[in-house]
Design a protein around this motif. Structure first.
Motif, PDB file in Angstrom:
ATOM      1  N   ALA A   7      -1.730  -1.108 -10.827  1.00  0.00           N
ATOM      2  CA  ALA A   7      -2.095  -0.963  -9.872  1.00  0.00           C
ATOM      3  C   ALA A   7      -3.755   0.055  -9.256  1.00  0.00           C
ATOM      4  CB  ALA A   7      -0.773  -1.099  -8.543  1.00  0.00           C
ATOM      5  N   GLN A  22      -1.913  -9.274  -6.939  1.00  0.00           N
ATOM      6  CA  GLN A  22      -2.336  -7.721  -6.451  1.00  0.00           C
ATOM      7  C   GLN A  22      -1.951  -6.940  -5.813  1.00  0.00           C
ATOM      8  OE1 GLN A  22      -4.966  -8.580  -2.605  1.00  0.00           O
ATOM      9  NE2 GLN A  22      -5.833 -10.335  -3.484  1.00  0.00           N
ATOM     10  N   ALA A  78      -0.858  -5.001  -3.438  1.00  0.00           N
ATOM     11  CA  ALA A  78      -0.115  -5.696  -2.165  1.00  0.00           C
ATOM     12  C   ALA A  78       1.204  -6.815  -2.012  1.00  0.00           C
ATOM     13  CB  ALA A  78      -0.633  -6.091  -0.605  1.00  0.00           C
ATOM     14  N   GLN A 117       0.587  -1.707  -3.591  1.00  0.00           N
ATOM     15  CA  GLN A 117      -0.415  -1.271  -2.673  1.00  0.00           C
ATOM     16  C   GLN A 117      -0.505   0.092  -1.576  1.00  0.00           C
ATOM     17  OE1 GLN A 117      -4.524  -1.996  -3.783  1.00  0.00           O
ATOM     18  NE2 GLN A 117      -4.589  -0.343  -2.074  1.00  0.00           N
ATOM     19  N   ASP A 159      -2.201   3.716  -1.938  1.00  0.00           N
ATOM     20  CA  ASP A 159      -2.405   4.638  -0.391  1.00  0.00           C
ATOM     21  C   ASP A 159      -2.341   5.926   0.251  1.00  0.00           C
ATOM     22  OD1 ASP A 159      -4.269   1.622  -0.381  1.00  0.00           O
ATOM     23  OD2 ASP A 159      -2.668   1.542   1.361  1.00  0.00           O
TER      24      ASP A 159
END
Length: 138
Positions: free
Chosen positions: A18, A71, A73, A124, A128
């Motif tokens: 990721a 992705q 997320a 994601q 973060d």
């Protein structure tokens, strides 16, 4: 409930991939293994399972390796756990006709809660959170 080392290693590998998603950099299994503190031979086997579950793609050749199939997320911890173990929370009691219904209902509630929680955490969010925690050390 106890998660296996294999599921931990799979989640570590996905987190490493990721981190490289934005650049679309292909990561060698050996490099991921070193970075994540995972035995390389074991990680290759795990990556094959993650590929079969369509969570990672592989690139063949001298410059080959692995990258996320979607992705960050769009990939959850639930996806990883299901790829490695099937059901996230499983108990013989869920299908045992001898298990008292009230207890079977409790196991079903636990199964739903664990699955819901694992499905709510995506990679994601983990990236973060890692970025935010690094900012506090500056």
């Amino acid at each position: 409930m106890k998660l296996s080392v294999k599921s931990d290693y799979a989640a570590r590998a996905l987190l490493g991939l990721a981190r490289s998603f934005q650049t679309r950099a292909v990561r060698r299994a050996e490099d991921l293994a070193d970075e994540q503190g995972v035995p390389a031979n074991y990680l290759v086997q795990i990556l094959i399972e993650l590929k079969a579950a369509h969570l990672v793609n592989s690139v063949r050749g001298k410059e080959g390796g692995y990258l996320l199939a979607r992705q960050p997320a769009e990939i959850t911890l639930g996806d990883v756990l299901r790829a490695i173990h099937g059901n996230i929370f499983d108990s013989q009691a869920l299908t045992d006709s001898q298990c008292p219904p009230v207890l079977r209902n409790a196991w079903e509630k636990m199964q739903e809660a664990v699955s819901r929680t694992a499905n709510a955490i995506n990679f994601q969010q983990l990236l973060d959170e890692a970025d935010r925690s690094k900012m506090y050390y500056i």
